[in-house]
Design an enzyme around this catalytic site. Structure first.
Site: not given
Length: 459
Positions: A9-10, A12, A16, A23, A103, A170, A351, A366
């Site tokens: 369940l994702a 929401g 908050r 979230k 979550d 629960n 790099k 460099y």
């Protein structure tokens, strides 16, 4: 073997969290929390995983990728309604379905496996994952009968005084007989204050039909933590950090200060590695035995070879060989390859370049878009001038070359094997093998000139 499925369940938004980031995408040790859930479910050998997405569906789907099937919950009408969105994918399947919240990132695969095993062993139609909470306030209580069977789940607002004393809660994670789950969901009502369809109502429906409902209690309440705000997010990161660090220490890694060492779940560290305080190790990083990391070093998606030392530096998406010395205050940027027994010293940036075995770039340089051979010495202040404002060009320095201090190598350019570049030179043409190249203005000394200037100032 009984088939196994998962519904995550994702959907929401997570108001908050007070964030534009959805979230379940908030990271814990560098990984979105929903990804932690998925990674812990993988070892239990699922036949199918379905993630219910809603708010930020595109972003969540992008992170999850091919790890799970996606189903969109267009309206968020409760947890029961969310699970019902997976009906097309799972309705007629024989097997067990675990329902997990996106979550709750700390639940381990061992706990998921134990929950499945308990559910099968008990022959239950539903099994609730429970835990003993030090402070059960706010949680639904699991009420058992005299034979220790689950009688019902009661929410705090509906609990009697005696029920409020119950500390078994629960966690919001369940195993169901798959067909029984989706059949019962057809009878869940939204006749409540919120006007939503609640998944726990399935438990009551099954019990009223005389079906067996069981509970499996995990001994670790901390792993069941659900994240609803930044405070819980920080606590989850702290808990996971401790878990990961303890695993590495048990495997022979020395963490000088575990409270101030951050290691991602994907990282592989061999025994006898020493990690100093303030170190952050992220992503798919491998660190071989006898290496020493830190203090205050950040490494991401790197291979670090045996007995290499990296101090007060940053390295990302690169290969670092055996017995290499990096730092202090070096920056190894993506696509760098540092050969065995090489040195990248203080205030050096590398790099998209390769540095051969036994080569040294000791300080204040460099090195970008360069191929440097073996046994090369690059002097202080050397720059590979790789960019003309539009395109990048390659600098090649062959084996045994010596680059003097404060040299500019203007790419594309090759410095031949065993050649020397004099200090202060700006090299714009290829240097032949075994040559000395000097490219600087001729020095002129004007004797007495400084005295004349000083006298003029006095006048």
């Amino acid at each position: 073997m009984t088939k196994r499925f998962a519904v995550i369940l994702a959907a929401g938004k997570g108001t908050r969290m007070k964030s534009k980031l959805y979230k379940v995408l908030h990271p814990i040790l560098g990984r979105p929390m929903v990804q932690h859930v998925i990674e812990q479910l993988k070892p239990v050998n699922l036949d199918k995983m379905v993630t219910i997405v809603g708010h930020g569906a595109e972003e969540v789907s992008e992170y999850i990728g091919d790890d799970s099937q996606m189903v969109l919950q267009e309206e968020q009408l409760g947890t029961g309604h969310a699970v019902l969105q997976a009906e097309e994918r799972l309705k007629n399947q024989e097997g067990i379905t675990i329902v997990v919240c996106g979550d709750t990132p700390l639940i381990t695969h061992e706990t998921y496996q134990a929950l499945f095993d308990h559910h099968e062993r008990e022959g239950a139609k539903a099994t609730i994952l429970t835990a003993k909470a030090p402070d059960p306030a706010g949680y639904g209580r699991v009420i058992r009968d005299g034979e220790n069977e689950v009688k019902r789940i009661v929410e705090q607002k509906d609990a009697t005084d005696s029920e409020l004393l119950v500390d078994e809660i629960n966690t919001g994670t369940y195993c169901f007989d798959n067909k029984a789950l989706f059949e019962a969901l057809q009878h869940v009502s939204n006749d409540n204050v919120q006007g939503e369809y609640y998944l726990p109502d399935v438990i009551e429906i099954l019990q009223n039909r005389g079906e067996k409902v069981s509970a499996f209690q995990t001994p670790d309440f901390e792993e069941t933590l659900g994240i609803n705000d930044r405070i819980a997010l920080a606590q989850a990161e702290k808990n996971l950090k401790r878990r990961i660090n303890e695993k590495h220490m048990r495997n022979g890694v020395t963490l000088i200060d575990p409270d101030n060492t951050y290691i991602s779940p994907e990282t592989i560290i061999e025994p006898d590695v020493v990690i100093h305080p303030g170190s952050i190790i992220k992503g798919n990083t491998t660190i071989k035995t006898d290496a020493e990391i830190g203090p205050h070093t950040e490494i991401g998606n790197c291979f670090v070879g045996q007995a290499s030392v990296i101090k007060q530096s940053v390295a990302n998406d690169s290969y670092i060989g055996d017995r290499v010395k990096v730092g202090p205050y070096s920056h190894i940027r993506p696509e760098a390859s540092i050969g065995n027994e090489a040195k990248v010293g203080n205030f050096v940036e590398v790099k998209k370049s390769s540095l051969g075995d036994n080569s040294k770039v000791s300080h204040l340089s460099y090195i970008g878009d360069a191929e440097i051979g073996t046994n090369v010495n690059v002097g202080c202040g050397t720059i590979t001038v790789n960019y003309d404002g539009k395109n990048k060009y390659l600098t090649t320095i062959e084996d045994d070359a010596f680059i003097g201090c404060n040299s500019n190598l203007v790419a594309p350019v090759t410095v031949g094997k065993g050649s020397y570049v004099a200090a202060g030179s700006t090299i714009t043409k290829n240097v032949p093998e075994d040559a000395l190249s000097i490219a600087r203005g001729r020095q002129t000394n004007k004797e007495g000139y400084a005295s004349r200037i000083r006298n003029q100032k006095k006048d």
